[in-house]
Design a protein around this motif. Structure first.
Motif, PDB file in Angstrom:
ATOM      1  N   GLU A   1       0.809  -1.228   0.000  1.00 50.43           N
ATOM      2  CA  GLU A   1       0.000   0.000   0.000  1.00 50.43           C
ATOM      3  C   GLU A   1       0.838   1.272   0.000  1.00 50.43           C
ATOM      4  OE1 GLU A   1       1.088  -0.188   4.271  1.00 50.43           O
ATOM      5  OE2 GLU A   1       0.714  -1.648   2.683  1.00 50.43           O
ATOM      6  N   LYS A   2       2.016   1.254   0.598  1.00 51.05           N
ATOM      7  CA  LYS A   2       2.792   2.489   0.736  1.00 51.05           C
ATOM      8  C   LYS A   2       3.385   2.955  -0.587  1.00 51.05           C
ATOM      9  CE  LYS A   2       3.949   1.859   5.612  1.00 51.05           C
ATOM     10  NZ  LYS A   2       2.893   2.795   6.008  1.00 51.05           N
ATOM     11  N   GLU A   3       3.739   2.024  -1.477  1.00 50.38           N
ATOM     12  CA  GLU A   3       4.337   2.387  -2.756  1.00 50.38           C
ATOM     13  C   GLU A   3       3.299   2.492  -3.881  1.00 50.38           C
ATOM     14  OE1 GLU A   3       7.509   3.223  -3.260  1.00 50.38           O
ATOM     15  OE2 GLU A   3       7.808   3.024  -1.101  1.00 50.38           O
ATOM     16  N   ALA A   4       2.084   2.057  -3.627  1.00 45.09           N
ATOM     17  CA  ALA A   4       1.048   2.110  -4.659  1.00 45.09           C
ATOM     18  C   ALA A   4       0.582   3.546  -4.879  1.00 45.09           C
ATOM     19  CB  ALA A   4      -0.134   1.235  -4.252  1.00 45.09           C
ATOM     20  N   VAL A   5       0.068   3.805  -6.089  1.00 51.82           N
ATOM     21  CA  VAL A   5      -0.641   5.057  -6.344  1.00 51.82           C
ATOM     22  C   VAL A   5      -2.098   4.717  -6.620  1.00 51.82           C
ATOM     23  CG1 VAL A   5       1.358   6.329  -7.191  1.00 51.82           C
ATOM     24  CG2 VAL A   5      -0.054   5.058  -8.811  1.00 51.82           C
ATOM     25  N   PHE A   6      -2.993   5.605  -6.197  1.00 48.42           N
ATOM     26  CA  PHE A   6      -4.424   5.339  -6.266  1.00 48.42           C
ATOM     27  C   PHE A   6      -5.104   6.396  -7.129  1.00 48.42           C
ATOM     28  CE2 PHE A   6      -2.809   3.467  -2.433  1.00 48.42           C
ATOM     29  CZ  PHE A   6      -3.469   2.253  -2.333  1.00 48.42           C
ATOM     30  N   TYR A   7      -5.762   5.924  -8.195  1.00 48.35           N
ATOM     31  CA  TYR A   7      -6.479   6.804  -9.114  1.00 48.35           C
ATOM     32  C   TYR A   7      -7.985   6.590  -8.948  1.00 48.35           C
ATOM     33  CZ  TYR A   7      -8.212   8.789 -13.477  1.00 48.35           C
ATOM     34  OH  TYR A   7      -8.908   9.530 -14.401  1.00 48.35           O
ATOM     35  N   GLY A   8      -8.743   7.673  -8.968  1.00 46.70           N
ATOM     36  CA  GLY A   8     -10.194   7.578  -8.862  1.00 46.70           C
ATOM     37  C   GLY A   8     -10.789   8.961  -8.851  1.00 46.70           C
ATOM     38  N   ASN A   9     -12.105   9.043  -8.689  1.00 48.45           N
ATOM     39  CA  ASN A   9     -12.720  10.367  -8.637  1.00 48.45           C
ATOM     40  C   ASN A   9     -12.394  11.044  -7.307  1.00 48.45           C
ATOM     41  OD1 ASN A   9     -14.882   9.802  -6.634  1.00 48.45           O
ATOM     42  ND2 ASN A   9     -15.747   8.512  -8.244  1.00 48.45           N
TER      43      ASN A   9
ATOM     44  N   ALA B   1     -14.136  12.380  -4.879  1.00 44.12           N
ATOM     45  CA  ALA B   1     -14.873  11.991  -3.680  1.00 44.12           C
ATOM     46  C   ALA B   1     -14.343  10.673  -3.126  1.00 44.12           C
ATOM     47  CB  ALA B   1     -16.367  11.877  -4.003  1.00 44.12           C
ATOM     48  N   TYR B   2     -14.065   9.741  -4.024  1.00 43.93           N
ATOM     49  CA  TYR B   2     -13.544   8.452  -3.571  1.00 43.93           C
ATOM     50  C   TYR B   2     -12.154   8.609  -2.952  1.00 43.93           C
ATOM     51  CZ  TYR B   2     -11.972   3.664  -3.396  1.00 43.93           C
ATOM     52  OH  TYR B   2     -11.492   2.462  -2.953  1.00 43.93           O
ATOM     53  N   LEU B   3     -11.294   9.389  -3.599  1.00 43.34           N
ATOM     54  CA  LEU B   3      -9.939   9.566  -3.080  1.00 43.34           C
ATOM     55  C   LEU B   3      -9.953  10.229  -1.705  1.00 43.34           C
ATOM     56  CD1 LEU B   3      -7.963  10.628  -6.291  1.00 43.34           C
ATOM     57  CD2 LEU B   3      -8.076   8.378  -5.205  1.00 43.34           C
ATOM     58  N   ALA B   4     -10.904  11.124  -1.477  1.00 43.19           N
ATOM     59  CA  ALA B   4     -11.027  11.745  -0.155  1.00 43.19           C
ATOM     60  C   ALA B   4     -11.386  10.695   0.894  1.00 43.19           C
ATOM     61  CB  ALA B   4     -12.083  12.847  -0.194  1.00 43.19           C
ATOM     62  N   GLN B   5     -12.269   9.752   0.548  1.00 44.90           N
ATOM     63  CA  GLN B   5     -12.608   8.665   1.467  1.00 44.90           C
ATOM     64  C   GLN B   5     -11.395   7.774   1.723  1.00 44.90           C
ATOM     65  OE1 GLN B   5     -16.057   6.460   0.123  1.00 44.90           O
ATOM     66  NE2 GLN B   5     -17.070   8.327  -0.565  1.00 44.90           N
ATOM     67  N   LEU B   6     -10.640   7.531   0.664  1.00 48.33           N
ATOM     68  CA  LEU B   6      -9.454   6.689   0.788  1.00 48.33           C
ATOM     69  C   LEU B   6      -8.444   7.335   1.725  1.00 48.33           C
ATOM     70  CD1 LEU B   6      -8.638   3.976  -0.507  1.00 48.33           C
ATOM     71  CD2 LEU B   6      -7.449   5.278  -2.270  1.00 48.33           C
ATOM     72  N   LYS B   7      -8.301   8.648   1.625  1.00 53.09           N
ATOM     73  CA  LYS B   7      -7.369   9.373   2.488  1.00 53.09           C
ATOM     74  C   LYS B   7      -7.799   9.301   3.947  1.00 53.09           C
ATOM     75  CE  LYS B   7      -3.651  12.071   2.009  1.00 53.09           C
ATOM     76  NZ  LYS B   7      -2.431  11.661   1.268  1.00 53.09           N
ATOM     77  N   GLN B   8      -9.115   9.272   4.196  1.00 49.95           N
ATOM     78  CA  GLN B   8      -9.605   9.133   5.561  1.00 49.95           C
ATOM     79  C   GLN B   8      -9.283   7.748   6.112  1.00 49.95           C
ATOM     80  OE1 GLN B   8     -13.790  10.081   5.376  1.00 49.95           O
ATOM     81  NE2 GLN B   8     -13.436  12.290   5.442  1.00 49.95           N
ATOM     82  N   GLU B   9      -9.279   6.752   5.237  1.00 49.33           N
ATOM     83  CA  GLU B   9      -8.952   5.391   5.661  1.00 49.33           C
ATOM     84  C   GLU B   9      -7.482   5.275   6.050  1.00 49.33           C
ATOM     85  OE1 GLU B   9      -9.850   1.689   6.762  1.00 49.33           O
ATOM     86  OE2 GLU B   9     -11.313   3.110   5.963  1.00 49.33           O
ATOM     87  N   ASP B  10      -6.602   5.955   5.281  1.00 51.50           N
ATOM     88  CA  ASP B  10      -5.169   5.935   5.580  1.00 51.50           C
ATOM     89  C   ASP B  10      -4.554   7.195   4.976  1.00 51.50           C
ATOM     90  OD1 ASP B  10      -2.403   5.565   5.732  1.00 51.50           O
ATOM     91  OD2 ASP B  10      -2.543   3.416   5.386  1.00 51.50           O
ATOM     92  N   SER B  11      -4.171   8.109   5.819  1.00 50.04           N
ATOM     93  CA  SER B  11      -3.683   9.411   5.359  1.00 50.04           C
ATOM     94  C   SER B  11      -2.342   9.328   4.638  1.00 50.04           C
ATOM     95  CB  SER B  11      -3.561  10.380   6.540  1.00 50.04           C
ATOM     96  OG  SER B  11      -2.625   9.883   7.487  1.00 50.04           O
ATOM     97  N   SER B  12      -1.647   8.193   4.747  1.00 51.38           N
ATOM     98  CA  SER B  12      -0.329   8.068   4.118  1.00 51.38           C
ATOM     99  C   SER B  12      -0.403   7.582   2.669  1.00 51.38           C
ATOM    100  CB  SER B  12       0.548   7.101   4.920  1.00 51.38           C
ATOM    101  OG  SER B  12       0.082   5.762   4.800  1.00 51.38           O
ATOM    102  N   LEU B  13      -1.578   7.224   2.182  1.00 48.66           N
ATOM    103  CA  LEU B  13      -1.699   6.681   0.830  1.00 48.66           C
ATOM    104  C   LEU B  13      -1.376   7.736  -0.222  1.00 48.66           C
ATOM    105  CD1 LEU B  13      -4.950   4.542   1.149  1.00 48.66           C
ATOM    106  CD2 LEU B  13      -2.576   3.808   1.405  1.00 48.66           C
ATOM    107  N   GLN B  14      -0.812   7.288  -1.339  1.00 50.08           N
ATOM    108  CA  GLN B  14      -0.381   8.175  -2.419  1.00 50.08           C
ATOM    109  C   GLN B  14      -1.510   8.323  -3.441  1.00 50.08           C
ATOM    110  OE1 GLN B  14       4.438   7.355  -2.290  1.00 50.08           O
ATOM    111  NE2 GLN B  14       3.229   6.188  -3.744  1.00 50.08           N
ATOM    112  N   LEU B  15      -2.212   9.435  -3.353  1.00 47.84           N
ATOM    113  CA  LEU B  15      -3.362   9.674  -4.220  1.00 47.84           C
ATOM    114  C   LEU B  15      -2.925  10.306  -5.536  1.00 47.84           C
ATOM    115  CD1 LEU B  15      -5.940  11.151  -1.694  1.00 47.84           C
ATOM    116  CD2 LEU B  15      -5.303   8.763  -2.090  1.00 47.84           C
ATOM    117  N   MET B  16      -3.654   9.953  -6.604  1.00 48.96           N
ATOM    118  CA  MET B  16      -3.387  10.540  -7.910  1.00 48.96           C
ATOM    119  C   MET B  16      -4.712  10.896  -8.603  1.00 48.96           C
ATOM    120  SD  MET B  16      -1.069   9.215 -11.113  1.00 48.96           S
ATOM    121  CE  MET B  16      -2.069   7.754 -11.366  1.00 48.96           C
ATOM    122  N   PRO B  17      -5.241  12.079  -8.318  1.00 52.65           N
ATOM    123  CA  PRO B  17      -6.451  12.508  -9.019  1.00 52.65           C
ATOM    124  C   PRO B  17      -6.129  12.968 -10.436  1.00 52.65           C
ATOM    125  CG  PRO B  17      -5.689  14.240  -7.552  1.00 52.65           C
ATOM    126  CD  PRO B  17      -4.772  13.057  -7.330  1.00 52.65           C
ATOM    127  N   ALA B  18      -7.168  13.102 -11.238  1.00 51.78           N
ATOM    128  CA  ALA B  18      -7.009  13.658 -12.573  1.00 51.78           C
ATOM    129  C   ALA B  18      -6.755  15.162 -12.466  1.00 51.78           C
ATOM    130  CB  ALA B  18      -8.253  13.391 -13.404  1.00 51.78           C
TER     131      ALA B  18
END
Length: 268
Positions: free
Chosen positions: A159-167, A169-186
């Motif tokens: 999970e720490k090296e992964a990047v997460f793509y999505g809309n 609203a979803y990425l905001a929820q993902l950040k609440q689940e784990d603030s250290s995740l690497q988000l990649m919005p459009a």
């Protein structure tokens, strides 16, 4: 006095050169395999991901969906029609049902089913254990709740090296689940990207190829935001590779890992 200074000057120059070399190393452009090596095996299958790893990809781009019995599987479309020898929504099927369906429509001899997220994680973990350059996951969050997604990735320490793509609203929820995740919005084609960056604290932006300029990439880098770009279909060419390199992007997504790697090696 001059003789005393020479060792100091030599040390300073050595540090400067070392720093420049490190900067060049850090500018290595990473490669993401879009749904695997889809020209050599059916997209989003273990076979195509294995081939992409052999070709030397840095990221495996995967599309995560959820079955009727809450299993996380890898499939781009919401239905089975295009890529499997079945039809209907994947969300209406159990994992037991999906295991009997070959995932290679148009590949007569292909027998593998749709893989689970856990199976892809196992594949990457085994690969990373045997190779010095580690592969990472580029997770396109198609239809999956944040908590079970993060749970599976954490089980395999991916999970720490992964990047997460999505809309957004979803990425905001993902950040609440784990603030250290690497988000990649459009990256927004219109509007204020700074506002989105402040809100989501992205690791990277997925920037449309047409929007790329050296100035934009430099501005995002100034804000410690990486730049990923999709060069797919008619953009999966040397001309677009050169534009991306010239602009200074950090990662290129492609359907042709070997061709892109060869092109990058030949560029100055």
């Amino acid at each position: 006095m001059q003789k005393q200074l020479r060792p100091v000057v030599f040390l300073v120059m050595t540090l400067i050169v070392s720093g420049l070399l490190a900067m060049n190393t850090n500018r290595t452009i990473l490669i993401s395999a879009h749904r695997g090596a889809s020209g050599l095996a059916p997209e989003n299958t273990l076979a195509t991901f294995q081939e992409a790893l052999r070709q030397g990809t840095d990221y495996l781009e995967i599309d995560v969906r959820t079955t009727r019995d809450s299993q996380l599987v890898i499939l781009h479309d919401g239905t089975l029609d295009r890529t499997t020898k079945a039809n209907g929504p994947v969300a209406d099927r159990t994992w037991k049902e999906l295991k009997s369906i070959p995932a290679g429509k148009g590949w007569p001899d292909f027998k593998q089913p749709i893989p689970t997220l856990a199976e892809v994680c196992q594949l990457v973990t085994r690969w990373n254990a045997d190779h010095p350059t580690k592969a990472k996951l580029y997770v396109d969050c198609k239809a999956v709740e944040p908590r079970p997604l993060v749970h599976v990735l954490k089980k395999y320490n991916l999970e720490k090296e992964a990047v997460f793509y999505g809309n957004d609203a979803y990425l905001a929820q993902l950040k609440q689940e784990d603030s250290s995740l690497q988000l990649m919005p459009a990256f927004p084609k219109m509007g204020n990207w700074q506002e989105k960056a402040e809100r989501l604290k992205p690791y990277a932006f997925d920037v449309a190829a047409e929007l790329l300029t050296p100035a934009l990439v430099a501005e995002l880098h100034k804000h410690h935001i990486l730049v990923f770009v999709d060069l797919l279909d008619h953009k999966d060419t040397l001309l677009w590779y050169r534009k991306a390199v010239t602009c200074g992007v950090d990662c290129i997504q492609t359907d042709h890992v070997t061709e892109l790697r060869r092109a990058l090696a030949q560029m100055p």
